[in-house]
Design a protein around this motif. Sequence first.
Motif, PDB file in Angstrom:
ATOM      1  N   TRP A 100       0.838  -1.201   0.000  1.00  0.00           N
ATOM      2  CA  TRP A 100       0.000   0.000   0.000  1.00  0.00           C
ATOM      3  C   TRP A 100       0.868   1.243   0.000  1.00  0.00           C
ATOM      4  O   TRP A 100       0.605   2.209  -0.717  1.00  0.00           O
ATOM      5  N   GLY A 101       1.917   1.241   0.840  1.00  0.00           N
ATOM      6  CA  GLY A 101       2.796   2.400   0.906  1.00  0.00           C
ATOM      7  C   GLY A 101       3.470   2.703  -0.414  1.00  0.00           C
ATOM      8  O   GLY A 101       3.762   3.866  -0.727  1.00  0.00           O
ATOM      9  N   PHE A 102       3.705   1.659  -1.206  1.00  0.00           N
ATOM     10  CA  PHE A 102       4.323   1.845  -2.520  1.00  0.00           C
ATOM     11  C   PHE A 102       3.306   2.299  -3.553  1.00  0.00           C
ATOM     12  O   PHE A 102       3.584   3.187  -4.365  1.00  0.00           O
ATOM     13  N   ASP A 103       2.096   1.681  -3.535  1.00  0.00           N
ATOM     14  CA  ASP A 103       1.062   2.027  -4.513  1.00  0.00           C
ATOM     15  C   ASP A 103      -0.288   1.569  -3.974  1.00  0.00           C
ATOM     16  O   ASP A 103      -0.593   0.379  -3.980  1.00  0.00           O
ATOM     17  N   ALA A 104      -1.084   2.525  -3.511  1.00  0.00           N
ATOM     18  CA  ALA A 104      -2.391   2.194  -2.942  1.00  0.00           C
ATOM     19  C   ALA A 104      -3.343   1.611  -3.970  1.00  0.00           C
ATOM     20  O   ALA A 104      -4.373   1.019  -3.608  1.00  0.00           O
ATOM     21  N   ASN A 105      -3.032   1.762  -5.263  1.00  0.00           N
ATOM     22  CA  ASN A 105      -3.879   1.208  -6.316  1.00  0.00           C
ATOM     23  C   ASN A 105      -3.287  -0.069  -6.921  1.00  0.00           C
ATOM     24  O   ASN A 105      -3.711  -0.504  -7.989  1.00  0.00           O
ATOM     25  N   GLY A 106      -2.315  -0.666  -6.224  1.00  0.00           N
ATOM     26  CA  GLY A 106      -1.761  -1.937  -6.658  1.00  0.00           C
ATOM     27  C   GLY A 106      -2.587  -3.101  -6.144  1.00  0.00           C
ATOM     28  O   GLY A 106      -3.651  -2.930  -5.536  1.00  0.00           O
ATOM     29  N   ARG A 107      -2.068  -4.313  -6.369  1.00  0.00           N
ATOM     30  CA  ARG A 107      -2.813  -5.508  -5.951  1.00  0.00           C
ATOM     31  C   ARG A 107      -2.965  -5.582  -4.435  1.00  0.00           C
ATOM     32  O   ARG A 107      -4.024  -5.966  -3.925  1.00  0.00           O
ATOM     33  N   GLU A 108      -1.902  -5.202  -3.700  1.00  0.00           N
ATOM     34  CA  GLU A 108      -2.009  -5.202  -2.245  1.00  0.00           C
ATOM     35  C   GLU A 108      -3.069  -4.212  -1.782  1.00  0.00           C
ATOM     36  O   GLU A 108      -3.822  -4.495  -0.835  1.00  0.00           O
ATOM     37  N   GLY A 109      -3.134  -3.064  -2.457  1.00  0.00           N
ATOM     38  CA  GLY A 109      -4.164  -2.085  -2.129  1.00  0.00           C
ATOM     39  C   GLY A 109      -5.561  -2.628  -2.359  1.00  0.00           C
ATOM     40  O   GLY A 109      -6.480  -2.365  -1.574  1.00  0.00           O
ATOM     41  N   ALA A 110      -5.741  -3.393  -3.429  1.00  0.00           N
ATOM     42  CA  ALA A 110      -7.055  -3.990  -3.707  1.00  0.00           C
ATOM     43  C   ALA A 110      -7.451  -4.972  -2.611  1.00  0.00           C
ATOM     44  O   ALA A 110      -8.619  -5.017  -2.189  1.00  0.00           O
ATOM     45  N   VAL A 111      -6.497  -5.767  -2.120  1.00  0.00           N
ATOM     46  CA  VAL A 111      -6.790  -6.729  -1.054  1.00  0.00           C
ATOM     47  C   VAL A 111      -7.199  -5.994   0.223  1.00  0.00           C
ATOM     48  O   VAL A 111      -8.156  -6.377   0.907  1.00  0.00           O
ATOM     49  N   LEU A 112      -6.487  -4.919   0.554  1.00  0.00           N
ATOM     50  CA  LEU A 112      -6.828  -4.143   1.745  1.00  0.00           C
ATOM     51  C   LEU A 112      -8.203  -3.483   1.606  1.00  0.00           C
ATOM     52  O   LEU A 112      -8.997  -3.468   2.550  1.00  0.00           O
ATOM     53  N   LYS A 113      -8.505  -2.951   0.426  1.00  0.00           N
ATOM     54  CA  LYS A 113      -9.834  -2.371   0.201  1.00  0.00           C
ATOM     55  C   LYS A 113     -10.910  -3.457   0.285  1.00  0.00           C
ATOM     56  O   LYS A 113     -12.014  -3.212   0.793  1.00  0.00           O
ATOM     57  N   GLY A 114     -10.590  -4.646  -0.212  1.00  0.00           N
ATOM     58  CA  GLY A 114     -11.541  -5.752  -0.123  1.00  0.00           C
ATOM     59  C   GLY A 114     -11.807  -6.158   1.318  1.00  0.00           C
ATOM     60  O   GLY A 114     -12.941  -6.502   1.680  1.00  0.00           O
ATOM     61  N   TRP A 115     -10.763  -6.123   2.155  1.00  0.00           N
ATOM     62  CA  TRP A 115     -10.949  -6.411   3.581  1.00  0.00           C
ATOM     63  C   TRP A 115     -11.855  -5.363   4.222  1.00  0.00           C
ATOM     64  O   TRP A 115     -12.791  -5.707   4.958  1.00  0.00           O
ATOM     65  N   ALA A 116     -11.609  -4.087   3.962  1.00  0.00           N
ATOM     66  CA  ALA A 116     -12.450  -3.026   4.520  1.00  0.00           C
ATOM     67  C   ALA A 116     -13.896  -3.182   4.058  1.00  0.00           C
ATOM     68  O   ALA A 116     -14.843  -2.951   4.819  1.00  0.00           O
TER      69      ALA A 116
END
Length: 285
Positions: A106-122
């Motif tokens: 997320w810190g590198f790119d909030a719109n990357g794949r990790e960001g999508a997983v975190l948004k999916g959790w929320a």
Amino acid sequence: MKAISATTEARAAVAYGHSTNLVGIPTGLVASVAFNAHPLPLHIHGVRETNRALFAMLDDATCADEAVLAFQIYMRTVFELDLPGERDAVGRKRYRASYLRLLRGWGFDANGREGAVLKGWAESRFGLHPTFHKRVLGRYPSEAWMQYVEEKMNARFHNNCIHAQLDLLYEYAQHVFRRWLYPGRRHLTLYRGVNDFAEHQVVAWVPRVDGRPHRAREAIARQNNLVSFTTRRDIADQFGDTILEVEVPLCKVVYCNDLMPGPVLGGEGEMLVLGGDYRVRMATL
């Protein structure tokens, strides 16, 4: 701060989010300006009950450093975060999902794949659906939505009980905030620099006292379901010509670097915050 008129609140109170969540408070309320003004404690169902050992250690901690250490030890032990990834039938190394890797992503790119997983959790825990991932998420279904869904369900990140890890991270953060970092506080004043409002949809402008639109100063803006703010205005200045200032309930803060030794998120003073409709003050540089 001036009161928001009933008309303004009505325009903002459109249907938002999923009909179910895991915090026991209607999603529309969690996402509302009224909730932000008068927040209630949020707890993800079952997390404390199924992890009593962790919260007993946190209760026994005599300082924030002891609480951090207890959390790290528990997470490494329960989720075997220090072990190398297993190999599949053809010898390829399997990725072992970790909450730390998601936060660094997320810190590198909030719109990357990790960001999508975190948004999916929320989305799954708090019922807050995202409004932006690489581009505006408008009508469903659409190409933008399908790309987001594909990334948030990526099998590479959905092993090792990743949602359970994030649940524990949230509950741990709330414990440390209340006891050690921000005792007695209900809100934090946070900032974000923006150049456009694609990720910060203006729902309604807050009228001035004389009834004329107050377009340059205050609005109700819909934030993405997970969004970064900073505690430092001078840092926000570096990321956009318009500075958003918001009062964020402490119960909506998911993570900050003070919760872990060494910087995990890249931005200085960065805080990962649950979204919804926020009353924002705007200042143009």
